[in-house]
Design a protein around this motif. Structure first.
Motif, PDB file in Angstrom:
ATOM      1  N   GLN A  63      52.607  34.533  94.257  1.00  0.00           N
ATOM      2  CA  GLN A  63      53.860  35.782  94.357  1.00  0.00           C
ATOM      3  C   GLN A  63      54.102  35.906  92.938  1.00  0.00           C
ATOM      4  OE1 GLN A  63      55.814  35.553  97.816  1.00  0.00           O
ATOM      5  NE2 GLN A  63      55.180  37.411  98.287  1.00  0.00           N
ATOM      6  N   THR A  64      54.272  37.479  92.363  1.00  0.00           N
ATOM      7  CA  THR A  64      54.746  37.813  91.743  1.00  0.00           C
ATOM      8  C   THR A  64      55.930  38.014  91.374  1.00  0.00           C
ATOM      9  OG1 THR A  64      54.842  39.615  90.823  1.00  0.00           O
ATOM     10  CG2 THR A  64      52.629  38.316  90.040  1.00  0.00           C
ATOM     11  N   ILE A  65      58.231  38.233  90.959  1.00  0.00           N
ATOM     12  CA  ILE A  65      58.095  38.795  91.198  1.00  0.00           C
ATOM     13  C   ILE A  65      57.953  39.851  91.793  1.00  0.00           C
ATOM     14  CG2 ILE A  65      61.147  39.614  90.172  1.00  0.00           C
ATOM     15  CD1 ILE A  65      60.900  36.544  88.723  1.00  0.00           C
ATOM     16  N   GLU A  66      58.378  40.775  90.438  1.00  0.00           N
ATOM     17  CA  GLU A  66      57.856  42.650  90.985  1.00  0.00           C
ATOM     18  C   GLU A  66      57.023  42.508  92.713  1.00  0.00           C
ATOM     19  OE1 GLU A  66      55.578  40.506  88.201  1.00  0.00           O
ATOM     20  OE2 GLU A  66      57.901  41.341  87.243  1.00  0.00           O
ATOM     21  N   GLN A  67      56.759  41.575  93.207  1.00  0.00           N
ATOM     22  CA  GLN A  67      55.798  41.892  94.612  1.00  0.00           C
ATOM     23  C   GLN A  67      56.799  41.472  95.850  1.00  0.00           C
ATOM     24  OE1 GLN A  67      52.693  39.056  94.051  1.00  0.00           O
ATOM     25  NE2 GLN A  67      50.547  40.776  93.264  1.00  0.00           N
ATOM     26  N   LEU A  68      57.804  40.955  94.947  1.00  0.00           N
ATOM     27  CA  LEU A  68      58.916  40.374  96.015  1.00  0.00           C
ATOM     28  C   LEU A  68      59.896  41.766  96.404  1.00  0.00           C
ATOM     29  CD1 LEU A  68      60.838  37.595  94.480  1.00  0.00           C
ATOM     30  CD2 LEU A  68      58.878  37.543  96.622  1.00  0.00           C
ATOM     31  N   LEU A 125      48.443  29.493 100.330  1.00  0.00           N
ATOM     32  CA  LEU A 125      47.742  29.236  99.181  1.00  0.00           C
ATOM     33  C   LEU A 125      46.833  30.726  99.830  1.00  0.00           C
ATOM     34  CD1 LEU A 125      46.913  26.339  97.492  1.00  0.00           C
ATOM     35  CD2 LEU A 125      48.024  28.001  96.562  1.00  0.00           C
ATOM     36  N   LYS A 126      46.288  30.299 100.690  1.00  0.00           N
ATOM     37  CA  LYS A 126      45.383  30.830 101.371  1.00  0.00           C
ATOM     38  C   LYS A 126      46.133  32.292 101.410  1.00  0.00           C
ATOM     39  CE  LYS A 126      41.705  28.676 102.117  1.00  0.00           C
ATOM     40  NZ  LYS A 126      40.843  28.821 100.397  1.00  0.00           N
ATOM     41  N   LEU A 127      47.381  32.643 101.898  1.00  0.00           N
ATOM     42  CA  LEU A 127      48.374  33.765 102.077  1.00  0.00           C
ATOM     43  C   LEU A 127      48.753  34.637 101.226  1.00  0.00           C
ATOM     44  CD1 LEU A 127      50.178  32.175 105.602  1.00  0.00           C
ATOM     45  CD2 LEU A 127      48.139  34.238 105.190  1.00  0.00           C
TER      46      LEU A 127
END
Ligand SMILES: Cc1cc2nc3c(=O)[nH]c(=O)nc-3n(C[C@H](O)[C@H](O)[C@H](O)COP(=O)(O)OP(=O)(O)OC[C@H]3O[C@@H](n4cnc5c(N)ncnc54)[C@H](O)[C@@H]3O)c2cc1C
Length: 415
Positions: free
Chosen positions: A222-227, A215-217
């Motif tokens: 994260q969203t799909i766009e951030q993968l 959670l802290k990290l």
């Protein structure tokens, strides 16, 4: 004769109940239709010794956050069901159990006809909360496997005692596969495990639980766009368990304990299975995720300027150099005395009750935060609905709030 109602919620799991919570808050007329009982997936779709991987403090349904005496524990199956039943009771969720929805059709005026096994509803809004993990994912080549071998999916597995005598092959090294392999091995069975690319995190690091760190990290936000790629969303969850108070699942340790690790399964013919020689590569991926996790956690501590104890012990275990394991290209089920295969490769979605062209190429409905292009039709509880946390007890509440807010802002024309 059909019943007119503002909103129908399909599914009495955590997603359907969270939606019902917000609809109730709004004073909006609705019904939750559940084909079996509240929390059915936890009752009949998990094994006897199942416990959550997420800690109890992460049970965070809206208006029903965990308040028990063991926030750092991991809830067993029966308690999860009780938690959901009590949650529904808190706000008197209008759940109709034993009612299977058979079809959702759109009327010419934009409303929806919801047909069930015993009645019909006409609704302005429909929230489909039937879960994102419905159909067992089993490769077609399983049909080529000798009928002498019993084949079950991880969702059908109950305990080691009910399997036929003999060795067991577990296919898939995600959370479920590793948990079942561990249980079977500890029960005295000879266990074979095919290893894919799932990663690992230590259960605890620097005094905190892996879920706390993730959670802290920002992992769960994260969203799909951030993968790195959209495909990355289909990666398995990290190998870890909540059983017996929670512990790390380490494939190297599995091998030391006698579990036979294999590369991933490529095909089958009678009693011969073909294997990829990617065991070392996949083990390395698991090790790399653990190392990244610890490095990122350390960097986070530094950046936050916190005084948290170092954890040399966990680092030493997680970064240990292990002997490479032999790579087999075939497995003979007969010679290995394998009498059962447990498929632990996850699930596929099934939204065939919705009679509209809603599916994208990945087999999941096309939507934005659960809102579809058909006004009044919503999906909730899907993996990655808005973020990685979306299907979790921790994350479904935010998505439910968003959808119910959207319903509140709708102006229904033509009715
Ligand atoms: C093996 C496994 C382990 C997991 N571990 C965790 C964990 O540790 N922590 C965590 O937070 N999450 C975990 N999850 C993810 C998630 O919490 C669960 O999948 C959860 O069950 C999802 O809740 P849901 O309400 O979206 O769907 P479900 O629980 O599947 O509920 C959907 C409901 O809809 C009903 N339904 C389906 N079709 C119809 C129909 N046509 N008509 C009427 N009713 C219908 C079903 O009977 C069911 O009760 C895990 C998932 C799996 C598969």
């Amino acid at each position: 004769m059909s019943e007119q109602i503002d909103t129908v919620v399909i599914g009495g799991g955590q997603a359907g109940l969270a939606a019902s919570y917000f609809l109730t808050q709004q004073g909006r007329e609705h019904i939750v239709l559940e084909q079996h009982r509240i929390g059915e997936a936890w009752r009949s779709g998990r094994w006897d010794s199942f416990t959550l991987v997420t800690p109890n403090w992460a049970l965070d349904l809206p208006g029903g956050a965990y308040s028990g005496a063991d926030p750092d524990g991991f809830m067993p199956r029966a308690n999860i069901v009780a938690y959901l039943e009590q949650y529904a009771e808190i706000f008197k969720a209008p759940v109709k159990s034993g009612v299977r929805v058979t079809a959702v059709d759109r009327n010419p005026d934009g409303s929806y006809r919801v047909a069930t096994c015993d009645s019909e509803y006409e609704a302005d809004n429909v929230i489909v909360a039937t879960g994102g993990f419905q159909l067992p994912k089993i490769p077609d080549f399983s049909l080529n496997i000798s009928p002498k071998v019993e084949q079950i999916h991880s969702g059908q597995y109950r305990n080691p005692e009910v399997l036929p005598p003999g060795a067991v092959l577990v296919v898939g090294s995600g959370q479920s596969g590793c948990q079942l392999a561990e249980e079977l091995q500890q029960s005295g069975r000879r266990v074979y495990l095919t290893v894919g690319s799932a990663g690992r995190v230590p259960r605890r690091y620097r005094g905190e639980d892996a879920f706390w760190w993730l959670l802290k990290l920002g992992f769960f936000d994260q969203t799909i766009e951030q993968l790195p790629t959209p495909q990355a969303r289909f990666a398995a969850n990290p190998q870890v368990t909540g059983k017996n108070g929670g512990h790390t699942l380490n494939l190297h340790q599995f091998a030391q304990d006698g579990i036979v690790l294999l590369g991933h399964l490529r095909g089958a013919d009678g009693s011969t299975l073909t294997l990829a020689t990617d065991l070392a590569e996949n083990m390395a991926k698991s090790d790399a995720q653990s190392a990244n996790f610890m490095n990122n956690s350390d960097a986070w501590v530094k950046k936050a300027g916190l005084d948290m104890p170092e954890d040399e012990e966990t680092r030493a275990i997680e970064l240990a150099q292990w002997e490479p394991l032999p790579e087999a290209t075939e497995l003979d089920l007969d010679k290995s005395d394998i009498t059962t295969i447990v498929w632990a490769g996850g699930y596929r979605a099934d939204y065939s009750i919705v009679h509209l062209p809603i599916l994208g190429q990945d087999g999941y409905p096309v939507h934005l935060g659960g809102v579809t292009e058909y006004p009044g039709l919503y999906f909730l509880g899907l993996p990655w609905l808005s973020k990685r946390k979306s299907p979790l007890l921790y994350g479904v509440g935010d998505d439910a709030a968003h959808i119910v807010e959207h319903i509140a802002g709708r102006v229904c024309v033509g009715r």
